[in-house]
Design an enzyme around this catalytic site. Structure first.
Site, PDB file in Angstrom:
ATOM      1  N   ARG A 215     -15.121  -7.730   6.909  1.00 35.69           N
ATOM      2  CA  ARG A 215     -16.213  -6.620   6.601  1.00 35.69           C
ATOM      3  C   ARG A 215     -17.141  -7.142   5.399  1.00 35.69           C
ATOM      4  NH1 ARG A 215     -13.054  -1.853   4.452  1.00 35.69           N
ATOM      5  NH2 ARG A 215     -12.182  -3.533   4.062  1.00 35.69           N
TER       6      ARG A 215
ATOM      7  N   LYS B 294       1.080  -1.017   0.266  1.00 32.95           N
ATOM      8  CA  LYS B 294      -0.024   0.009  -0.501  1.00 32.95           C
ATOM      9  C   LYS B 294       0.746   1.370   0.452  1.00 32.95           C
ATOM     10  CE  LYS B 294      -4.006  -1.672   2.345  1.00 32.95           C
ATOM     11  NZ  LYS B 294      -4.983  -1.309   3.316  1.00 32.95           N
TER      12      LYS B 294
HETATM   13  O1  PNS Z   1      -4.618  -2.630   7.345  1.00 31.24           O
HETATM   14  P1  PNS Z   1      -3.855  -3.714   6.575  1.00 31.24           P
HETATM   15  O2  PNS Z   1      -3.175  -2.449   4.947  1.00 31.24           O
HETATM   16  O3  PNS Z   1      -4.904  -4.471   5.497  1.00 31.24           O
HETATM   17  O4  PNS Z   1      -2.764  -4.592   6.998  1.00 31.24           O
HETATM   18  C1  PNS Z   1      -1.644  -5.657   6.716  1.00 31.24           C
HETATM   19  C2  PNS Z   1      -0.485  -6.143   7.489  1.00 31.24           C
HETATM   20  C3  PNS Z   1       0.359  -4.295   7.676  1.00 31.24           C
HETATM   21  C4  PNS Z   1      -1.749  -6.197   8.836  1.00 31.24           C
HETATM   22  C5  PNS Z   1       0.093  -6.493   6.913  1.00 31.24           C
HETATM   23  O5  PNS Z   1       0.557  -6.171   5.943  1.00 31.24           O
HETATM   24  C6  PNS Z   1       1.079  -6.675   7.430  1.00 31.24           C
HETATM   25  O6  PNS Z   1       1.027  -7.586   8.533  1.00 31.24           O
HETATM   26  N1  PNS Z   1       2.145  -6.520   7.682  1.00 31.24           N
HETATM   27  C7  PNS Z   1       3.922  -6.817   7.862  1.00 31.24           C
HETATM   28  C8  PNS Z   1       5.170  -7.146   7.276  1.00 31.24           C
HETATM   29  C9  PNS Z   1       4.111  -9.243   7.370  1.00 31.24           C
HETATM   30  O7  PNS Z   1       4.214  -9.606   8.412  1.00 31.24           O
HETATM   31  N2  PNS Z   1       3.863  -9.449   6.079  1.00 31.24           N
HETATM   32  C10 PNS Z   1       3.249 -11.106   6.247  1.00 31.24           C
HETATM   33  C11 PNS Z   1       1.838 -11.161   6.841  1.00 31.24           C
HETATM   34  S1  PNS Z   1       1.606 -12.052   5.389  1.00 31.24           S
END
Ligand code: PNS
Length: 156
Positions: free
Chosen positions: A90, A41
């Protein structure tokens, strides 16, 4: 005491997120809301501002701590001794992404369970990206985000 981590981009936090924090805080002894980088993102608000907005929105919940973390979610959860990762759902459209993320995190860390909370139907349509779009185009986001966030969207 059972500890949970509720991670997300929160760019910005909405009433939908706050609803999930409330649900998690009523079940877990401590909830860490973690503003974490989503590599897929584009970022709008910086991390500090996002943290400030969530802190302001959930300050009445005494067992909730809001932090920033840059790294793997499971590493953060382990550091906090969390037994659960909380995510909000959701609609069915959220499922595929959440399912993949939950199973990936389980592969990396089998001890931490991902738990899904259904959002209140009032917020089922809400997303941070919609809020940003409405706000940028001069519309009202009243009832979608907490008052302190509305203020921040208007320029602080
Ligand atoms: O609100 P979001 O953008 O859907 O949250 C996504 C988030 C931040 C939880 C996810 O991108 C994440 O866990 N990022 C940290 C990197 C990580 O651990 N990646 C592997 C998980 S699949």
């Amino acid at each position: 005491m059972k500890i949970a981590v509720y991670p997300g981009s929160f760019d910005p936090v909405t009433y939908g997120h706050v609803d999930i924090v409330e649900r998690a805080a009523s079940i877990f002894g401590k909830v860490y809301v973690a503003v974490i980088k989503n590599p897929d993102k584009k970022e709008n608000f910086d991390f500090k501002t996002r943290q400030k907005m969530i802190k302001g929105a959930v300050k009445y919940l005494k067992n909730v701590v809001v932090e920033i973390f840059d790294g793997l979610l499971v590493d953060y959860a382990k550091k906090k001794n969390a037994s659960a990762i909380i995510r909000g759902l959701r609609a069915v459209s959220d499922f595929e992404y959440e399912f993949q993320m939950a199973l990936t995190n389980r592969k990396m860390c089998p001890d931490i369970e991902t738990i899904f909370f259904m959002t209140d139907y009032k917020y089922a349509y809400l997303s941070s990206s919609m809020v940003r779009q409405i706000s940028k185009l001069g519309g009202s986001v009243s009832g979608m985000v907490p008052h302190n966030v509305e203020k921040e969207l208007k320029g602080g």
